[in-house]
Design a protein around this motif. Structure first.
Motif, PDB file in Angstrom:
ATOM      1  N   VAL A 146      25.504  45.331  15.996  1.00  0.00           N
ATOM      2  CA  VAL A 146      25.098  46.741  16.082  1.00  0.00           C
ATOM      3  C   VAL A 146      23.598  46.778  15.803  1.00  0.00           C
ATOM      4  O   VAL A 146      23.158  46.361  14.723  1.00  0.00           O
ATOM      5  CB  VAL A 146      25.855  47.604  15.050  1.00  0.00           C
ATOM      6  N   VAL A 157      29.463  52.753  18.990  1.00  0.00           N
ATOM      7  CA  VAL A 157      28.696  51.874  18.105  1.00  0.00           C
ATOM      8  C   VAL A 157      28.960  50.426  18.522  1.00  0.00           C
ATOM      9  O   VAL A 157      30.111  50.001  18.575  1.00  0.00           O
ATOM     10  CB  VAL A 157      29.125  52.118  16.635  1.00  0.00           C
ATOM     11  N   GLY A 158      27.888  49.703  18.840  1.00  0.00           N
ATOM     12  CA  GLY A 158      28.048  48.325  19.312  1.00  0.00           C
ATOM     13  C   GLY A 158      28.451  48.267  20.779  1.00  0.00           C
ATOM     14  O   GLY A 158      28.898  47.229  21.261  1.00  0.00           O
ATOM     15  N   GLU A 186      22.246  43.223  19.670  1.00  0.00           N
ATOM     16  CA  GLU A 186      23.221  43.487  20.735  1.00  0.00           C
ATOM     17  C   GLU A 186      22.837  42.763  22.019  1.00  0.00           C
ATOM     18  O   GLU A 186      23.704  42.295  22.761  1.00  0.00           O
ATOM     19  CB  GLU A 186      23.360  44.989  20.964  1.00  0.00           C
ATOM     20  N   ALA A 238      33.370  52.770  12.359  1.00  0.00           N
ATOM     21  CA  ALA A 238      32.237  52.676  13.286  1.00  0.00           C
ATOM     22  C   ALA A 238      31.161  53.701  12.946  1.00  0.00           C
ATOM     23  O   ALA A 238      29.963  53.409  13.047  1.00  0.00           O
ATOM     24  CB  ALA A 238      32.725  52.869  14.720  1.00  0.00           C
ATOM     25  N   PRO A 253      33.381  49.174  15.214  1.00  0.00           N
ATOM     26  CA  PRO A 253      32.392  48.840  16.237  1.00  0.00           C
ATOM     27  C   PRO A 253      32.964  47.848  17.262  1.00  0.00           C
ATOM     28  O   PRO A 253      33.859  47.060  16.945  1.00  0.00           O
ATOM     29  CB  PRO A 253      31.261  48.189  15.435  1.00  0.00           C
ATOM     30  N   THR A 284      25.144  56.731  17.721  1.00  0.00           N
ATOM     31  CA  THR A 284      25.480  55.902  18.885  1.00  0.00           C
ATOM     32  C   THR A 284      24.221  55.245  19.444  1.00  0.00           C
ATOM     33  O   THR A 284      23.135  55.811  19.388  1.00  0.00           O
ATOM     34  CB  THR A 284      26.139  56.733  20.010  1.00  0.00           C
ATOM     35  N   GLY A 328      27.398  52.736  12.252  1.00  0.00           N
ATOM     36  CA  GLY A 328      26.350  53.303  13.109  1.00  0.00           C
ATOM     37  C   GLY A 328      25.272  53.988  12.280  1.00  0.00           C
ATOM     38  O   GLY A 328      24.074  53.843  12.543  1.00  0.00           O
ATOM     39  N   GLY A 338      33.794  56.757  15.376  1.00  0.00           N
ATOM     40  CA  GLY A 338      32.457  56.441  15.878  1.00  0.00           C
ATOM     41  C   GLY A 338      32.222  56.944  17.290  1.00  0.00           C
ATOM     42  O   GLY A 338      31.389  56.401  18.023  1.00  0.00           O
TER      43      GLY A 338
END
Ligand code: URA
Length: 436
Positions: A247, A87-88, A252, A351, A242, A117, A355, A205
């Motif tokens: 995110v 995530v991220g 991003e 996370a 994250p 994800t 997400g 995550g």
């Protein structure tokens, strides 16, 4: 040979031969083995596992199920990276131009986001006009001319993985160490990599929830690569919270641009420099990790990495004006801050829940092929270990729909745990294994 005998053998926990694995993979790709038998095979592997030898055989059979690239006329050592997903995780957006700017050409084929994800290809499509589908000829030409490519997985490379993955996704057989190891390594081998840096994510995550699982996956992939004469390093990194702050796709891309311009969140920048340093060393450009790190820092500081990203976006038809002025990237209509419900130390910024909040907003998909909203997402303002005051903003949600925003708020409320006693910050990297 019959597919049913191979399924039964694996179901009963016996070791398959190289020929049996090849027969199954080839038959499945040719359409002679139907999805229901392949699904049963995947479930048998999920429960019974595979020996390292079987996993290596599965990897090779999948890698050679289609075209295998040879890029040595362009790069003497072909270096690649792969993340197990988080995530991220916008690392490729920074690392590919960064390593290329430091003198090592990188052509990376990436995937789309699924479930909680994100995927690099979805993020890049936030940029107007950006073409993610390149033919192998276009890929080679851009790698030669620009030194950096970020595109989708070619359908000709490791087609067995595409077919298996689609089934795994709907049969509960994604989180299997041999299946993930073979999936990732087959794609890297088909894409012609000599040196591979694996970013194995661990935490709530990530697919691997515990350090033991992540270590086992990393070890399997390193061993497969080593047996096939590839140089492989696996970095086991945290995905309990994250990575970075952003995110969601366009958010991003903005964070990646800020990082390429010498700014960006410190944990994300640090992670990119670490992965880039390993790539530069493994690819033979740097003598050791500290030289790789210096080269990567220089490529960021000089603006060369940013210039390379601009060149990559231009080469793939993206609107360069949009990345030069990132506020022109897609923006959401509703922007809402989520305040801290209490005062204390952040013990968790999970996370997985963040997400899922992004998916609820429309940044990700719950089914393959669903359209996504590039503008929406979440900015995560504080990290585990931070002291927060009641009412201070923990998240900023970017949404295009009130109902989705409310759903995302529910997920974010469950993402956070605050306690009165101090909390140590989470480690960034737990372990590095392989060719170090
Ligand atoms: N990433 C992949 O490429 N394959 C998997 O099976 C899981 C994560």
């Amino acid at each position: 040979m019959r597919a049913v005998d191979i399924i039964e053998k694996k179901r009963d926990g016996l070791e398959l031969t190289t020929d049996e694995i090849r027969f199954f993979v080839e038959g499945f790709v040719r359409g002679e083995i139907p999805d229901y038998q392949a699904a049963a095979f995947l479930m048998a592997v999920y429960f019974q596992g595979m020996t390292p030898r079987e996993t290596a055989d599965l990897t090779l059979a999948m890698a050679y199920s289609g075209q295998v690239l040879d890029l040595h006329d362009i790069a003497p050592v072909v270096v690649d990276k792969h993340s197990t997903g988080g995530v991220g995780d916008k690392v490729s957006l920074v690392v590919v131009p960064l390593v290329a700017a430091a003198g090592l050409p990188v052509g990376k084929m990436s995937g789309r986001g699924l479930s909680f994800t994100g995927g690099t290809i979805d993020k890049l499509e936030s940029i107007r006009g950006f073409r993610v589908e390149l033919s192998v000829e276009e890929f080679r030409e851009q790698l030669r001319r620009v030194g950096a490519v970020l595109c989708g997985q070619s359908a000709d490379l490791a087609p067995a993985d595409g077919k298996f993955y689609a089934l795994r996704d709907v049969t509960g057989t994604v989180p299997s160490i041999p299946l993930i190891a073979a999936s990732i390594m087959s794609k890297k081998i088909a894409a012609g990599a000599d040196a591979i840096v694996l970013d194995v994510k661990v935490g709530n995550g990530a697919f691997m929830k515990t350090l033991d699982q992540a270590r086992a996956l990393a070890r399997q992939m390193v061993d497969i690569g080593t047996a096939l004469n590839r140089r492989v390093v696996a970095v086991i990194s945290d995905m309990n919270q994250p990575l970075g702050e952003a995110v969601g796709n366009a958010l991003e891309v903005r964070e990646a641009i800020a990082t390429l311009r010498g700014d960006g969140p410190s944990d994300f920048r640090e992670h990119c420099l670490t992965v880039a340093a390993h790539m530069l060393r493994l690819g033979g450009r740097a003598q050791d990790l500290s030289e790789g790190r210096r080269m990567a820092e220089e490529a960021l500081a000089s603006g060369a990495a940013w210039e390379k990203f601009r060149a990559l976006v231009a080469a793939q038809g993206g609107d360069v004006a949009q990345i030069e002025e990132p506020e022109r990237l897609p923006r959401a209509r509703l922007i809402r801050e989520i305040p801290s419900p209490a005062e204390g130390y952040l013990a968790e910024v999970r996370a997985y829940e963040v997400g899922m909040a992004a998916v609820a907003l429309g940044a990700g998909r719950t089914k393959k092929g669903e359209p996504i909203d590039h503008a929406v997402g979440i900015l995560v303002h504080r990290k585990v270990g931070a002291f927060v005051r009641r009412g201070e903003p923990l998240f900023t949600v970017h949404a295009n729909d009130e109902q989705r925003l409310a759903e995302a708020e529910g997920w974010l409320a469950r993402a956070v745990r605050i306690q009165e006693t101090t909390v140590l910050p989470l480690p960034h990297i737990y372990e590095t294994i392989g060719n170090i």
